[in-house]
Design a protein around this motif. Structure first.
Motif, PDB file in Angstrom:
ATOM      1  N   ASP A   1       0.858  -1.162   0.223  1.00 45.08           N
ATOM      2  CA  ASP A   1       0.052   0.168   0.011  1.00 45.08           C
ATOM      3  C   ASP A   1       0.943   1.274   0.045  1.00 45.08           C
ATOM      4  O   ASP A   1       1.625   1.412   0.884  1.00 45.08           O
ATOM      5  N   VAL A   2       0.884   1.984  -1.326  1.00 44.65           N
ATOM      6  CA  VAL A   2       1.635   3.044  -1.213  1.00 44.65           C
ATOM      7  C   VAL A   2       0.791   4.448  -1.216  1.00 44.65           C
ATOM      8  O   VAL A   2      -0.009   4.714  -2.197  1.00 44.65           O
ATOM      9  N   ARG A   3       1.283   5.041  -0.224  1.00 45.23           N
ATOM     10  CA  ARG A   3       0.336   6.440  -0.307  1.00 45.23           C
ATOM     11  C   ARG A   3       1.266   7.810  -0.720  1.00 45.23           C
ATOM     12  O   ARG A   3       2.218   7.820  -0.198  1.00 45.23           O
ATOM     13  N   ASN A   4       0.817   8.494  -1.808  1.00 47.06           N
ATOM     14  CA  ASN A   4       1.534   9.410  -2.238  1.00 47.06           C
ATOM     15  C   ASN A   4       1.083  10.755  -1.934  1.00 47.06           C
ATOM     16  O   ASN A   4       1.207  11.746  -2.485  1.00 47.06           O
TER      17      ASN A   4
END
Length: 148
Positions: A11-14
């Motif tokens: 899960d990548v949060r930008n």
């Protein structure tokens, strides 16, 4: 499924990272900038004064050289004037160019100074003035009669 396949789901949060402004570092930055600006201003001002001093020094030297040449020209011109005014030169020019001759002892004429005569007596001058005054009064009386 194959043994080497596996799914990695990360899960990548930008979301951008917002840092808080550090007030002490900000004040130090502005203080350092102000000090550096002040030092640069002082340095530029002192360099400007130095170069203006040099420029004025060169101007003074140039003016002194010009004054010396003008004084030399003035001295030369005064010497030339004195040479041109000399009586020997004027006499030589009069004899050579104008064909004049120097007078002999017997040719010289002495002119005596004439003494002016004594002024007339004051009563005569007063009478003349009174007569002129009477004439003027007579004319003004005649003119006033004609106006009426």
């Amino acid at each position: 499924m194959e043994p080497f396949e596996y799914a990695v789901k990360k899960d990548v949060r930008n979301n951008p990272i917002v840092r808080e402004v550090d007030e002490t570092r900000q004040r130090e930055l502005w203080k350092s900038t102000a000090i550096a600006g002040f030092l640069v201003t002082v340095l530029l001002f002192s360099a400007w004064q130095h170069f203006e001093l040099l420029r004025h020094g060169y101007q003074v030297e140039e003016m002194q050289r010009e004054r010396a040449t003008q004084e030399e020209a003035t001295r030369r011109l005064r010497l030339e004037i004195e040479t041109l005014k000399s009586p020997q030169r004027i006499e030589a020019l009069a004899i050579r160019k104008l064909h004049l001759v120097a007078p002999g002892r017997d040719d010289a004429i002495v002119i005596e100074r004439v003494v002016p005569p004594e002024p007339p007596a004051k009563s005569v001058v007063a009478d003349a003035r009174l007569a002129d005054l009477d004439d003027a009064r007579g004319l003004s009386a005649t003119a006033s009669r004609h106006r009426r």
